[in-house]
Design an enzyme around this catalytic site. Structure first.
Site, PDB file in Angstrom:
ATOM      1  CE  LYS A  90       3.347  -6.236   4.024  1.00 34.27           C
ATOM      2  NZ  LYS A  90       2.746  -5.039   4.590  1.00 34.27           N
ATOM      3  CD  GLU A  94       7.316  -0.233   8.307  1.00 34.72           C
ATOM      4  OE1 GLU A  94       6.557  -0.997   7.625  1.00 34.72           O
ATOM      5  OE2 GLU A  94       7.215   1.076   7.923  1.00 34.72           O
ATOM      6  CG  ASP A 141      -0.145  -0.070   2.533  1.00 30.39           C
ATOM      7  OD1 ASP A 141       0.865  -0.308   2.772  1.00 30.39           O
ATOM      8  OD2 ASP A 141      -1.129  -0.092   3.455  1.00 30.39           O
ATOM      9  CB  SER A 142       4.621   1.692  -0.059  1.00 29.82           C
ATOM     10  OG  SER A 142       4.890   0.403  -0.710  1.00 29.82           O
ATOM     11  CG  ASP A 167       0.364  -4.004   2.116  1.00 29.89           C
ATOM     12  OD1 ASP A 167       0.666  -5.201   2.913  1.00 29.89           O
ATOM     13  OD2 ASP A 167       1.188  -3.148   2.002  1.00 29.89           O
ATOM     14  CD  GLU A 172      -0.063  -1.439   8.136  1.00 29.36           C
ATOM     15  OE1 GLU A 172      -0.693  -0.603   9.212  1.00 29.36           O
ATOM     16  OE2 GLU A 172       0.570  -0.920   7.108  1.00 29.36           O
TER      17      GLU A 172
END
Ligand code: MHF
Ligand code: KIV
Ligand code: MG
Length: 286
Positions: free
Chosen positions: A134, A203, A65-66, A104, A136
């Site tokens: 993925k 991270e 999602d970056s 993501d 978070e």
């Protein structure tokens, strides 16, 4: 009797440098931990860049999602939508033959609960063809991870700094500093492993803590700003290739200067057009 050296044997199976050309699976990732093999992961947001990394042998590509800040011009990852992730994930899958493609789940696509997470992860598996997703969060996301894994969708977890919470942090601070925060990170790591995650991104945590988490888990850790002792290392591709404009985080190492190179190419083209040097005879039809 044919003699096969252990080193050669190992390199046949290696995630990076191995000789197998079939697509890498989450089981291959697990097996690499047993061999104590370190492995690279990069982000990718389009088919062409993904094919470059696939042909370079990068075994795992993350449709991060970056893409929000790197590709779509947002300030953070918060605005990224399912439609955006699905579109670019399909492109990355089309551009690759060997890499495991992980997408993501964007902010707001799994926080409502396990059923929402399953609906959105299923869409990425069916529509884009990704091999894993993925999301978070550690303990707070364990129920989501468990339902996805039970439903047949492999999950990479992501703990430590979770950038989708930037508005709660008020920035991107290092996580896991101090005894209490370190204990929480260890609990988060155990929780995602117990929920069935096949790997976990760490991270922006102190190197010593990331090493301890890596030793205490049987699933691989993938570090970003988490020191040298994680099983894998991931970077945002535009950062590592010198494409990102302006300041990059301290953990980034730049392996190329693409921003400079691409700008030089654009200026050279412009000067040729303005000066009449392009197109020349060999570029023209009669
Ligand atoms: N291009 C890009 N690269 C990334 O690595 C990245 C993104 N975008 N977008 C989403 C998140 C945001 N990330 C970031 C952004 C900034 C820092 C940063 O500058 N952190 C401070 C920490 C200082 C401290 O707390 O001591 C630093 O100086 O590194 C870290 C991670 C990582 N992710
Ligand atoms: C940097 C990695 C771990 C990520 O989540 C992303 O690129 O979105
Ligand atoms: Mg991300």
């Amino acid at each position: 009797m044919t003699h096969v050296s252990p080193a050669r044997n190992q390199s046949d199976k290696a995630l990076y440098g191995g000789t197998s050309s079939r697509r890498i699976t989450v089981r291959d990732i697990a097996a690499a931990k047993e061999r104590a093999e370190k492995w690279p992961m990069l982000t990718a947001y389009d088919a062409m860049t993904a094919s470059v990394f696939d042909q370079a042998g990068i075994p795992v590509l993350l449709v991060g999602d970056s893409m929000g800040n790197c590709h779509l011009g947002y300030e953070s990852t918060v605005p990224v939508t399912m439609d955006e992730i699905a579109l670019l994930s399909a492109a990355v899958v089309r551009g690759t033959k060997r890499a495991l493609v992980v997408a993501d789940l964007p902010f707001g696509s799994y926080q409502e609960g396990p059923v929402q997470a399953l609906r959105n992860a299923t869409r990425l598996a069916k529509e884009a063809g990704v091999g894993a997703v993925k999301l978070e969060g550690g303990e707070r996301s364990a129920d989501q991870i468990e339902l996805l894994v039970q439903s047949g969708i492999p999950v990479m977890a992501h703990i430590g700094l979770t950038p989708q919470s930037v508005n709660a942090y008020g920035g991107y601070p290092v996580q896991g500093r101090g005894e209490e925060a370190a204990q929480q990170l260890l609990r988060d790591a155990k929780a995602v492993q117990d929920a069935g995650a096949f790997a976990v991104v760490l991270e922006l945590v102190p190197a010593e803590l990331a090493a301890e988490v890596t030793r205490s888990l049987h699933i691989p850790t993938v570090g970003i700003g988490a020191g040298p002792d994680c099983d894998g290392q991931v970077l945002v591709w535009t950062d590592m290739a010198g494409m990102t404009d302006g300041r990059v985080p301290r953990f980034v190492k730049r392996y190329a200067q693409l921003r400079q190179g691409l700008g030089d190419a654009a200026r050279a083209f412009a000067e040729d057009v303005v000066g009449g040097a392009y197109p020349a005879e060999e570029h023209s039809f009669h």
